[in-house]
Design a protein around this motif. Structure first.
Motif, PDB file in Angstrom:
ATOM      1  N   THR A  22       0.847  -1.188   0.000  1.00 52.32           N
ATOM      2  CA  THR A  22       0.000   0.000   0.000  1.00 52.32           C
ATOM      3  C   THR A  22       0.883   1.238   0.000  1.00 52.32           C
ATOM      4  OG1 THR A  22      -1.678  -1.176   1.287  1.00 52.32           O
ATOM      5  CG2 THR A  22      -1.876   1.212   1.164  1.00 52.32           C
ATOM      6  N   CYS A  36       5.733   4.332   0.755  1.00 56.54           N
ATOM      7  CA  CYS A  36       5.266   2.944   0.768  1.00 56.54           C
ATOM      8  C   CYS A  36       5.030   2.540   2.225  1.00 56.54           C
ATOM      9  CB  CYS A  36       6.288   2.026   0.117  1.00 56.54           C
ATOM     10  SG  CYS A  36       5.669   0.358  -0.170  1.00 56.54           S
ATOM     11  N   THR A  96      -2.117  -1.168  -3.201  1.00 58.58           N
ATOM     12  CA  THR A  96      -1.529  -0.844  -4.496  1.00 58.58           C
ATOM     13  C   THR A  96      -1.303  -2.116  -5.307  1.00 58.58           C
ATOM     14  OG1 THR A  96      -0.420   1.032  -3.449  1.00 58.58           O
ATOM     15  CG2 THR A  96       0.376   0.363  -5.620  1.00 58.58           C
TER      16      THR A  96
END
Length: 260
Positions: A9, A15, A54
């Motif tokens: 994510t 990050c 992500t």
């Protein structure tokens, strides 16, 4: 079983969770530990999709939860309930109606607006409150309660969703030692008596060692430790926490066992 496969994510260039892969059997009590900013809260929020991954996958009972939307996403968030550090109660409402808000995914919204809950839902709410010895507070406003009482109300609200997983994000961070024990006992009861999987972010290693079946240590968004509480030696904790180790290891090495 809950499986995280390469979960990542990011927020812009940051990050927060990096390539996390875990397999968590149903009914396990997992403590997620690490320094502030390690990615613990983002990991829990990504699991129930309050934060969008992500890349990677969240799998529950062989179903991929990372691609669901609409009613399927609402159902996943019902089954994977959050308990927050700041309780997230409606202060002007009484305790009973705060608990009943946990039924919103399974009952018409107009019932919440008009406070005309079904007799079955009300009975379930009183039963949940009684489990944690706070049924006598049902008619009190939530903002008149102590922090420990409010957090127990929040746990009752989570149970009203009929979940399979409880994600507790720093649930005792703002509580005094007495209320910390009461709330951790409540989460242990949820895990032991109802058989729910519990993932709980914790700052205190004494609490983590005393209540959890398994510890997952995070640093810089990555999992750097995964094992039993006994396997997390003070040396391993110092490596995980660095200069903060003395603060979180604590002097009391004999944490109180959870309630059965």
């Amino acid at each position: 079983m809950l499986k995280l496969e390469g979960l990542t994510t990011t927020f812009g260039k940051t990050c927060a969770v990096q390539d996390v892969s875990l397999s968590i059997p149903a009914g396990q009590f997992v403590g997620v530990i690490g320094r502030s900013g390690a990615g613990k809260s983002t990991l829990l929020r990504t699991i129930n999709r309050l934060a969008e991954p992500t890349s990677g996958r969240v799998i529950w009972r062989d179903a991929d939860m990372t691609g669901v939307s609409g009613s399927q996403l609402r159902d996943w968030r019902r089954r994977c309930s959050m308990v927050f550090q700041q309780f997230n109660l409606v202060g002007r409402l009484d305790v009973l109606n705060n608990v009943l808000m946990g039924r919103l995914t399974q009952t018409p919204f107009w019932r919440a607006v008009t406070k005309t809950w079904s007799s079955e839902d009300r009975a379930l709410a009183f039963a949940a409150l009684d489990q944690f010895d706070i049924s006598g507070l049902a008619s009190q406003r939530a903002d008149q309660l102590s922090g420990g009482q409010q957090q127990r109300v929040a746990i009752c609200r989570a149970l009203m969703q009929d979940p399979e997983i409880i994600l507790a994000d720093e649930p005792v961070a703002s509580l005094d030692p007495r209320n910390t024990g009461i709330v951790m006992d409540a989460l242990a009861l949820v895990n032991r008596q109802f058989g729910l999987t519990v993932l709980c972010n914790l700052h205190s290693l004494d609490l983590a060692r005393g209540y959890c079946d398994r510890l997952v240590g995070m640093a810089n968004g990555r999992v750097v430790f995964d094992g039993t509480p006994a396997a997390l030696t003070d040396a391993a904790a110092r490596e995980l926490y660095g200069m903060d180790a003395d603060e979180v290891i604590g002097p009391d090495r004999a944490a109180k066992p959870p309630v059965a």
